[in-house]
Design an enzyme around this catalytic site. Structure first.
Site, PDB file in Angstrom:
ATOM      1  N   ALA A  11      53.721  29.676  30.437  1.00  0.00           N
ATOM      2  CA  ALA A  11      52.885  28.704  31.140  1.00  0.00           C
ATOM      3  C   ALA A  11      51.555  28.679  30.397  1.00  0.00           C
ATOM      4  O   ALA A  11      51.405  29.351  29.377  1.00  0.00           O
ATOM      5  CB  ALA A  11      52.719  29.124  32.596  1.00  0.00           C
ATOM      6  N   ALA A  76      51.877  37.061  39.241  1.00  0.00           N
ATOM      7  CA  ALA A  76      51.773  38.412  39.789  1.00  0.00           C
ATOM      8  C   ALA A  76      52.751  38.562  40.947  1.00  0.00           C
ATOM      9  O   ALA A  76      53.117  37.590  41.595  1.00  0.00           O
ATOM     10  CB  ALA A  76      50.348  38.675  40.257  1.00  0.00           C
ATOM     11  N   SER A 128      40.513  37.281  31.507  1.00  0.00           N
ATOM     12  CA  SER A 128      39.708  36.255  32.160  1.00  0.00           C
ATOM     13  C   SER A 128      39.208  35.219  31.174  1.00  0.00           C
ATOM     14  O   SER A 128      38.974  35.510  30.009  1.00  0.00           O
ATOM     15  CB  SER A 128      38.497  36.870  32.868  1.00  0.00           C
ATOM     16  OG  SER A 128      37.703  35.849  33.419  1.00  0.00           O
ATOM     17  N   LYS A 183      39.431  43.828  36.743  1.00  0.00           N
ATOM     18  CA  LYS A 183      39.622  42.377  36.760  1.00  0.00           C
ATOM     19  C   LYS A 183      39.522  41.834  38.186  1.00  0.00           C
ATOM     20  O   LYS A 183      38.955  40.762  38.431  1.00  0.00           O
ATOM     21  CB  LYS A 183      40.974  41.991  36.146  1.00  0.00           C
ATOM     22  CG  LYS A 183      41.322  40.483  36.249  1.00  0.00           C
ATOM     23  CD  LYS A 183      40.237  39.627  35.607  1.00  0.00           C
ATOM     24  CE  LYS A 183      40.514  38.131  35.476  1.00  0.00           C
ATOM     25  NZ  LYS A 183      41.156  37.401  36.486  1.00  0.00           N
ATOM     26  N   HIS A 186      35.972  41.704  39.072  1.00  0.00           N
ATOM     27  CA  HIS A 186      35.435  40.535  38.350  1.00  0.00           C
ATOM     28  C   HIS A 186      35.652  39.267  39.182  1.00  0.00           C
ATOM     29  O   HIS A 186      34.753  38.453  39.361  1.00  0.00           O
ATOM     30  CB  HIS A 186      36.131  40.399  36.986  1.00  0.00           C
ATOM     31  CG  HIS A 186      35.943  39.056  36.326  1.00  0.00           C
ATOM     32  ND1 HIS A 186      36.636  37.933  36.732  1.00  0.00           N
ATOM     33  CD2 HIS A 186      35.120  38.648  35.332  1.00  0.00           C
ATOM     34  CE1 HIS A 186      36.261  36.894  35.989  1.00  0.00           C
ATOM     35  NE2 HIS A 186      35.346  37.302  35.135  1.00  0.00           N
ATOM     36  N   ASN A 187      36.856  39.115  39.702  1.00  0.00           N
ATOM     37  CA  ASN A 187      37.147  37.917  40.485  1.00  0.00           C
ATOM     38  C   ASN A 187      36.382  37.901  41.803  1.00  0.00           C
ATOM     39  O   ASN A 187      35.933  36.844  42.251  1.00  0.00           O
ATOM     40  CB  ASN A 187      38.649  37.798  40.737  1.00  0.00           C
ATOM     41  CG  ASN A 187      39.389  37.278  39.516  1.00  0.00           C
ATOM     42  OD1 ASN A 187      38.938  37.452  38.397  1.00  0.00           O
ATOM     43  ND2 ASN A 187      40.526  36.638  39.728  1.00  0.00           N
ATOM     44  N   GLU A 190      33.129  36.791  40.952  1.00  0.00           N
ATOM     45  CA  GLU A 190      33.256  35.349  40.664  1.00  0.00           C
ATOM     46  C   GLU A 190      33.168  34.554  41.978  1.00  0.00           C
ATOM     47  O   GLU A 190      32.447  33.545  42.060  1.00  0.00           O
ATOM     48  CB  GLU A 190      34.597  35.121  39.951  1.00  0.00           C
ATOM     49  CG  GLU A 190      35.048  33.683  39.772  1.00  0.00           C
ATOM     50  CD  GLU A 190      36.461  33.621  39.155  1.00  0.00           C
ATOM     51  OE1 GLU A 190      36.692  34.274  38.122  1.00  0.00           O
ATOM     52  OE2 GLU A 190      37.337  32.922  39.713  1.00  0.00           O
TER      53      GLU A 190
END
Ligand code: 6PG
Length: 477
Positions: A11, A76, A128, A183, A186-187, A190
């Site tokens: 994808a 996921a 990311s 990560k 991080h999100n 975000e």
């Protein structure tokens, strides 16, 4: 020829990551569950580098040099387990499976443990930067074994985004789930950044009386200063965009119900388990869910509240400056909370995550990239044992200078009935951590009163209980 790396799951993220490896001179084996996608990649982008198109899992594995490096870019959850189940039996000790999806770190820990038994390195890796990042240089957050990083690191460094000083935005964060955990946070950050930007926009519009186009100018100005960041930059782009069909500001024709895929929610769930206050991130997640409850909002529309009265035009600029202070201060708080959560998890799971390295690899490539991250990197490099970002002298000074405006903006939001949960929660955190005494003392006394839960005293060691139902004398617990 054999491939140095393979990517399965083509994808948009997987495809662009595969192209990035190829453009950097690696021979890349590519594979997808439906082979049409594999063929399409090679047809469209085959001239960008060396690809080996593999139709079957067996061909794919056979195309890889040993030890094999196999990057999995699928959804996921179950799809990841299915791919692992398909490939693991074809691999040998020493081979590496890199999971580049947004996996839950607990799943990553489980998979790593299971695969370790057969000598396979499972490398849960945060990636990311969206599709553009994957192609031109993402921020890469790998966990997994030291041994796997020795093999993968140089390749990841080649394809990673580069900070202004030229250093690649990738580092080995720690064993098993460390990469996916970082990560995830991080999100979460975000989400918080996006919420704070949303509140700034809302206030500039409702209280500042500015149009989306004027607000875009404000964001463009902010983007030349300490708020310089990717999310501020794209916000200016979005706000100056006009809808072709209606001629209205684009932001006015988008349905105001925010969605989420889950990483922000996980951040908050896990923070609750770790006992770390991430109120800024939590408010961001809740603000998204509030926005999505159409029935609740429809049923509540008639509730009383002040009608925002926009400031006179002459005061708009000064108000925008105050909002900048509030946004910056709140941003410092949400990063403070996020880094606290990473430190807490690192201690809990024995990861040894280096906070300076986390900030360093977020400086480019990822969605939260920002000039501000240079400052966080410097703060943790100067003092790796920093208890809180707010205890860094420079951040403390800056937030101290911002606080009057920050309070004024939160007051204006409250007075005018414009929701600013992110700004307000960040300010409450700031006032909470700096308070000499907190009403937690009263909470403890209440708990002791109704449940004999005991309390500790400020003046003596030990646990105590007051006989509330009796003569109110104090006993050792
Ligand atoms: C990134 C992004 C990416 C994804 C977000 C979107 O770092 O490149 O974070 O992973 O686009 O997870 O998340 P939501 O759909 O939950 O907003």
């Amino acid at each position: 020829t054999t491939a140095q790396i393979g990517v399965t799951g083509l994808a948009v993220m997987g495809r662009n990551l595969a192209r990035n490896f190829a453009r950097n001179g690696y021979t890349v084996a590519v594979h997808n569950r439906t082979a049409a996608r594999t063929r399409a990649l090679v047809e469209e982008f085959g001239d960008e580098g060396d690809f080996i198109a593999a139709e079957t899992a067996r061909d794919f594995v056979a195309a890889l040099e040993r030890p094999r490096r196999l990057v999995v870019m699928v959804k996921a959850g179950e799809p990841t387990d299915a791919v692992i189940a398909e490939f693991a039996p074809l691999l040998e000790p020493g081979d590496m499976i890199v999971d580049g999806g947004n996996a839950h770190f607990a799943d990553t820990r489980r998979r790593e443990r299971e695969l370790r038994e057969s000598g396979i390195h499972f490398v849960g890796t945060g990636v990311s930067g969206g599709e553009e990042g994957a192609l031109h240089g993402p921020s890469i957050m790998p966990g997994g074994s030291e041994e796997s990083y020795a093999s993968l690191g140089p390749m990841l460094e080649r394809i990673a985004g580069k900070a202004a000083d030229g250093t690649p935005c990738v580092t080995h964060l720690g064993p098993d789930g460390a990469g996916h955990f970082v990560k995830m946070v991080h999100n979460g950050i975000e989400y918080a950044d996006m919420q704070l930007i949303g509140e700034a926009y809302h206030l500039l519009r409702e209280v500042g009386g500015l149009t989306p186009a004027r607000i875009a100018d404000v964001f463009r100005r902010w983007n030349t200063g300490r708020l310089d960041s990717y999310l501020i930059e794209i916000t200016a782009q979005v706000l100056s965009h006009v809808d072709a069909a209606t001629g209205e500001p684009f932001v006015d024709v988008v349905l105001d119900r925010a969605e989420q895929k889950g990483t922000g929610r996980w951040t908050v769930q896990i923070a609750l388990d770790l006992g770390v206050p991430v109120s800024g991130i939590a408010e961001a997640v809740f603000a998204r869910s509030l926005s999505g409850h159409a029935d609740l909002r429809a049923a509540s529309r008639g509730l009383a509240g002040p009608t925002p009265r926009p400031l006179p035009e002459a005061e708009a600029d000064a108000f925008a400056d105050r909002v900048e202070q509030a946004l910056y201060a709140s941003k410092i708080v949400s990063y403070t909370q996020g880094f606290h959560q990473i430190a807490a998890a690192s201690a809990e799971y024995g990861w040894g995550v280096d906070a300076a390295e986390v900030a360093r690899i977020w400086r480019a490539g990822c969605i939260i990239r920002a000039a501000f991250l240079d400052r966080i990197t410097a703060a943790y490099e100067a003092d790796p044992g920093l208890v809180s970002l707010l205890s860094d002298a420079e951040f403390a000074r800056e937030i101290g200078r911002a606080q009057d405006d920050w309070r004024a903006v939160v007051s204006a939001a409250v007075a005018q009935g414009v929701p600013a949960p992110g700004f307000a929660a960040a300010l409450a955190y700031y006032d909470g951590v700096r308070a000499e005494r907190l009403p937690a003392a009263l909470t403890q006394a209440q708990r002791d009163y109704f449940g004999a839960h005991t309390y500790r005293r400020t003046d003596r060691e030990g646990a105590f209980h007051t006989l509330w139902g009796g003569d109110r004398s104090e006993v050792d617990a």
